[in-house]
Write a protein that holds these residues in place. Structure first.
Motif, PDB file in Angstrom:
ATOM      1  N   MET A   1      79.092  49.830  48.681  1.00 43.21           N
ATOM      2  CA  MET A   1      78.638  49.047  47.525  1.00 43.21           C
ATOM      3  C   MET A   1      78.075  47.695  47.962  1.00 43.21           C
ATOM      4  O   MET A   1      77.150  47.165  47.359  1.00 43.21           O
ATOM      5  CB  MET A   1      79.791  48.826  46.543  1.00 43.21           C
ATOM      6  N   LEU A   7      74.611  43.189  43.847  1.00 39.00           N
ATOM      7  CA  LEU A   7      75.938  43.260  43.237  1.00 39.00           C
ATOM      8  C   LEU A   7      76.437  41.840  43.013  1.00 39.00           C
ATOM      9  O   LEU A   7      76.226  40.954  43.841  1.00 39.00           O
ATOM     10  CB  LEU A   7      76.900  44.010  44.175  1.00 39.00           C
ATOM     11  N   LEU A 189      77.846  51.798  39.190  1.00 35.03           N
ATOM     12  CA  LEU A 189      77.899  50.376  38.881  1.00 35.03           C
ATOM     13  C   LEU A 189      77.427  50.181  37.446  1.00 35.03           C
ATOM     14  O   LEU A 189      76.738  51.035  36.878  1.00 35.03           O
ATOM     15  CB  LEU A 189      77.063  49.554  39.858  1.00 35.03           C
TER      16      LEU A 189
END
Length: 559
Positions: A1, A7, A189
């Motif tokens: 991730m 992010l 996500l």
């Protein structure tokens, strides 16, 4: 991730009901433990990268000792030379209030996480919070929501529920898995907006798929009624709207929120006793007679044992071309408050039958010692009695006030009262009503899974089964056909248990809650499938009469 794309916040959900029991046993051995040690091993690799990219980390890996894990994170950060500020959330541990409990932890909301992030924490460690709080807490920080922003919070809670089981939202454990390449599904996500709506997606180039089907499946996982009760907000699942937003993008919108209940759920684990098991292999002919012989030979040995359960799984096939497929499994599970009564002495008695029992006698494993098992139960406490506290990076302790409460909870939707009581309304069924002019449709005897998907799971000793379809006509048929009575007929193991049915028309879904099917929960090993993970797939494999025009072509894979 951290390496796959943009992010802002990385979350990690480490706590399940079984995990709390495991951490409780860790704490008995060493009071400095009680947190998920695997988190530290993963953090050592990713902490520097997260800091470099400005990604906040929020995790419930603190388990029973969030302060201890926070200290361990600080020590790790110093070791690897990464300057991060660490905060934690505590107050959920109510073990001292529950006599004889190994663990007792209230499910906290996201307010403590929000406070820690507002104070500048790079890493926030919590104990027992709701899984969705790991997403709703950061969302409230990012958009500066207040506790009264019920609709926004509810939208974030729904997004958090979709994310909480990782790749289950990107094609993992998906009924129609053959429609996608799910060998290595990427993690999901959520792109959350200021109004609480969200888009569920995944990093480019990762495996699996994000579709309305995969998101629906996860929305139905381990939920009960149309109200998804939480410590920050009650999310109305009957208001959730899912729409395609492009390849591997599903938009969640329209979620309505209501005030949270005045009490918090408390998950309680206890050591229930000791268990052991033996699995006998029965091969070839006379399977039932062989099983009866073993049961009779051990009857005297089992006298005085608190609980002895036999299960014969007929995995054998007639005229089989391999020995394994010619064999059935006879499983004996014993439980008792004393380890001596179900210990090696008992299992040794089973193996001593080897030269004087049924032909072809053998077992799957040698006799072993008794093992402790846990039981899970839940209780409720007033929210204002739980000391939900944010411990900021500078050590300041900030109490989180419970949300204000209304005098009464709003009445449930009318259709929930109908659905929960026993399925479709009176007079609704497969045949056209008299005088309606509708012609009977041709039906085909087929498995329910040829049309419908399902996802099931555990909530303590209860299980839920969510069932959904992909079209309006299929939904009408499912709603009218899959009543509680039909559900119990298809799954005979649910007969005699309380089953509630809830309708979610906008998801074209039904959600069934089966009370008590898992006994004392997963840690007690009550069932062959102790967490009910495959209960939905069993339902999909059952046959019933389905209108032919609703079924996909033979090569189809469902919705």
């Amino acid at each position: 991730m951290l390496t796959g794309g943009s992010l802002d916040v990385l979350t990690g959900d480490y706590l399940a009901e079984l995990t709390m029991l495991i951490l409780g046993r860790d704490r008995l051995k060493n009071p400095d433990l009680g947190y998920a040690k695997t988190f530290l091993r993963q953090l050592e690799e990713g902490l520097g990268l997260a800091h470099e990219r400005g990604v906040r980390i929020v995790t419930n890996a603190g388990g029973l000792h969030p302060a201890g894990l926070a200290d361990a994170v600080r020590a790790l950060a110093a070791k690897v030379g990464v300057p991060v500020s660490v905060a934690h959330v505590e107050g959920d541990d109510l073990t001292s209030r529950e006599d004889g409990a190994l663990t007792a932890n209230a499910y906290l909301g996201g307010a403590g996480i929000t406070a820690c992030l507002r104070a500048g924490a790079d890493v926030v460690v919590t104990g027992r919070v709701t899984d969705a709080a790991l997403v709703s807490g950061p969302a409230a920080w990012w958009f500066d929501w207040t506790p009264e922003d019920h609709d926004r919070l509810a939208g974030a809670v729904v997004a958090g529920h979709v994310l909480e089981c990782g790749t289950q939202a990107t094609g993992g454990n998906y009924s129609f898995f053959t429609a996608h390449d799910v060998r290595h599904p990427g993690f999901p996500l959520a792109e959350i907006s200021a109004d609480g709506s969200a888009v569920i997606t995944k990093h480019p180039g990762t495996g699996g798929a994000v579709t309305t089907g995969t998101v629906t499946a996860q929305l139905l996982y381990e939920t009960q009624g149309v109200r998804y009760l939480g410590p920050d907000v009650t999310a109305r699942l009957d208001t959730v709207r899912l729409t395609d937003d492009g390849t591997d993008r599903v938009r969640i919108s329209g979620v309505r929120g209501e005030r949270p209940p005045a009490s918090l759920k408390v998950g309680v684990t206890r050591i229930g006793g000791w268990r052991n098991e033996v699995v006998f292999v029965l091969t070839g002919l006379d399977i039932e007679a062989k099983a009866e012989l073993v049961r009779s030979q051990l009857a005297e040995t089992l006298e005085g044992v608190a609980d002895a359960a036999w299960t014969l799984a007929r995995t054998d096939h007639a005229d089989a071309d391999t020995e394994e497929t010619a064999s059935a499994l006879l499983r004996l599970v014993v439980r008792d408050p004393s380890p001596d009564r179900v210990g090696r002495a008992l299992t040794a008695k089973a193996v001593e039958l080897a030269l004087g029992s049924y032909p072809g006698f053998h077992v799957c494993a040698p006799p072993g010692p008794a093992q402790p098992y846990g039981v899970f139960s839940s209780a409720f406490v007033p929210a204002d009695e739980v000391p939900h506290t944010a411990v900021l990076p500078d050590g300041t302790h900030v109490p989180m006030p419970p949300p204000p409460q209304p005098a009464t909870l709003p009445a449930p939707p009318a259709f929930e009262a109908r659905g929960s009581g026993g399925g479709a309304p009176e007079g609704v069924g497969g045949a056209a009503p008299a005088g309606s002019g509708a012609e009977p449709r041709e039906t085909v005897r087929a498995p329910l899974g040829a049309l419908a998907g399902a996802r099931s799971g555990d909530k303590g000793g209860d299980a839920n089964v969510g069932v959904w379809v992909g079209s309006g006509p299929a939904w009408t048929w499912l709603r009218d056909t899959l009543t509680v009575d039909r559900f119990q007929a298809l799954l005979p193991e649910t007969r005699g248990l309380a089953v509630q049915r809830h309708e979610l028309p906008d998801l074209r879904a039904l959600n069934f809650t089966v009370t008590g099917i898992l006994g004392d929960g997963v840690a007690s090993g009550h069932r062959f499938d102790p967490q009910a993970k495959a209960l939905g797939e069993w339902l999909r494999a059952r046959h019933l009469d389905i209108p032919a025009h609703l079924l996909p072509p033979p090569e189809g894979t469902g919705p």
